[in-house]
Design an enzyme around this catalytic site. Structure first.
Site, PDB file in Angstrom:
ATOM      1  N   TYR A 157       0.862  -1.186   0.000  1.00  0.00           N
ATOM      2  CA  TYR A 157       0.000   0.000   0.000  1.00  0.00           C
ATOM      3  C   TYR A 157       0.894   1.230   0.000  1.00  0.00           C
ATOM      4  O   TYR A 157       2.034   1.182   0.498  1.00  0.00           O
ATOM      5  CB  TYR A 157      -0.898  -0.001   1.236  1.00  0.00           C
ATOM      6  N   TYR A 195      -0.922 -10.465  -1.278  1.00  0.00           N
ATOM      7  CA  TYR A 195       0.261  -9.892  -0.618  1.00  0.00           C
ATOM      8  C   TYR A 195       0.356 -10.417   0.809  1.00  0.00           C
ATOM      9  O   TYR A 195      -0.656 -10.779   1.414  1.00  0.00           O
ATOM     10  CB  TYR A 195       0.204  -8.356  -0.634  1.00  0.00           C
ATOM     11  N   ARG A 216      -2.474 -12.701   2.247  1.00  0.00           N
ATOM     12  CA  ARG A 216      -3.893 -12.407   2.032  1.00  0.00           C
ATOM     13  C   ARG A 216      -4.198 -12.608   0.549  1.00  0.00           C
ATOM     14  O   ARG A 216      -3.397 -12.201  -0.311  1.00  0.00           O
ATOM     15  CB  ARG A 216      -4.222 -10.948   2.380  1.00  0.00           C
ATOM     16  N   HIS A 219      -7.368  -8.642  -3.250  1.00  0.00           N
ATOM     17  CA  HIS A 219      -8.665  -8.020  -2.951  1.00  0.00           C
ATOM     18  C   HIS A 219      -8.596  -6.521  -3.159  1.00  0.00           C
ATOM     19  O   HIS A 219      -7.521  -5.912  -3.136  1.00  0.00           O
ATOM     20  CB  HIS A 219      -9.076  -8.309  -1.506  1.00  0.00           C
ATOM     21  N   HIS A 221     -10.360  -3.074  -1.471  1.00  0.00           N
ATOM     22  CA  HIS A 221     -11.130  -2.615  -0.301  1.00  0.00           C
ATOM     23  C   HIS A 221     -12.163  -1.571  -0.724  1.00  0.00           C
ATOM     24  O   HIS A 221     -11.853  -0.698  -1.539  1.00  0.00           O
ATOM     25  CB  HIS A 221     -10.223  -1.905   0.699  1.00  0.00           C
TER      26      HIS A 221
END
Ligand code: BEZ
Ligand code: FE
Length: 307
Positions: A157, A195, A216, A219, A221
């Protein structure tokens, strides 16, 4: 209160909280003490194990900053975050399910128009997302606002780059947009990738010791708000991802899995041309009305129902 022993110490501690003015605090602490003491009795906790636990929590405190929230990671990886999400998001059948918030949401992400670019320079394969926000009856929710955020192709991120001192990636792969009058939205971004959660600290060591991986599944968010509806915090997961059945934070709901459809190089949904393959994703979000609003909606439905 002297000479307490293993049989009566729990009652004695709880009795000491009787004077707490805040009744909810008293309830929470009573249950916490009961469960902590039961845990120690159940496992026959040794002094060395107790000290290891204290050391572990101390290490978590030391690594935690406003950019690195190791306590939340601990809660996430122990399934507590997802349990709290489930307890607080019981919704009627048909509503989009909620899942974990995660530590990478940022208030005030850039506002983009419909069709705008969420990636804002983040690296990844091109992806075009479109969808709608509707109520339980399938009617559009034109007042909905979407916040979207995701990791880039390397699984990071934007905020993680700054935390690692790797330059300014501020507000990449995150944006805020509104749906149109028909409750529809579309934007351009990059393909979501799997990730690992940050695992270079005590929680990572814990996962390793437990034989667990930190990954994870891929995806995107979403946080969706609209007047008269419950706020929805959720993800859309990429179908086919190898970690869907072993998410490190237990967040996967099968109703949130969708296809990222691969297209060969050519004309993209925004009319441009891509020299490389690109992806499209379609998703419909169904919001849960707030109790007062659902009463009004029912009344409005009764008034407009054919006779
Ligand atoms: C996330 O999806 O961003 C996330 C959730 C829990 C822990 C770490 C990351
Ligand atoms: Fe995430």
């Amino acid at each position: 209160m002297q000479n307490l022993n293993e049989d009566n110490i729990t009652r004695a501690v709880i009795a000491m909280h009787a004077g707490a003015e805040n009744a909810r605090l008293r309830e929470l602490m009573t249950s916490l003490v009961q469960h902590l003491h039961s845990f120690a009795r159940d496992v026959g906790l040794t002094e060395a194990e107790w000290f290891t636990g204290i050391r572990f929590l101390t290490d978590i405190g030391h690594i935690t900053t406003d950019k690195r929230q190791e306590f939340i990671l601990l809660s996430d990886t122990l399934g507590l975050s997802m349990l709290v999400t489930a307890l607080n998001n019981r919704k009627p059948q048909g509503c989009t399910e909620a899942t974990v918030f995660g530590p990478f949401h940022v208030e005030g992400s850039p506002r983009i128009p419909l069709g705008g670019d969420v990636a804002n320079g983040a690296q990844g394969e091109p992806c075009f997302v479109r969808g709608s926000v509707v109520d339980l009856q399938g009617r559009p929710v034109p007042g909905a606002e979407l916040q979207v955020w995701q990791a880039d192709a390397t699984g990071h991120y934007d905020v993680q780059y700054a935390a690692a001192g790797e330059g300014d990636h501020e507000h990449r792969a995150r944006a805020t947009l509104n749906v149109d009058a028909l409750g529809k939205f579309h934007f351009k971004t990059i393909r979501a990738e799997a990730y690992p959660i940050p695992h270079d600290g005590p929680v990572g060591k814990m996962l390793e010791a437990l034989g667990r991986h930190p990954w994870r599944p891929a995806h995107l968010h979403f946080m969706i708000t609209a007047p008269g509806f419950e706020r929805l915090i959720t993800h859309v997961f990429r179908n086919g991802d190898q970690y869907l059945d072993s998410d490190a934070v237990f967040g996967v709901r099968s109703s949130l899995i969708a296809d990222w459809i691969e297209h060969p190089p050519g004309v993209t949904p925004d009319g441009a041309r891509s020299a490389i393959p690109f992806y499209t994703l379609d998703f419909r979000f169904v919001l849960n009305p707030l109790p007062a609003a659902s009463g009004r909606a029912a009344a409005a439905g009764a008034r407009t129902a054919p006779v």
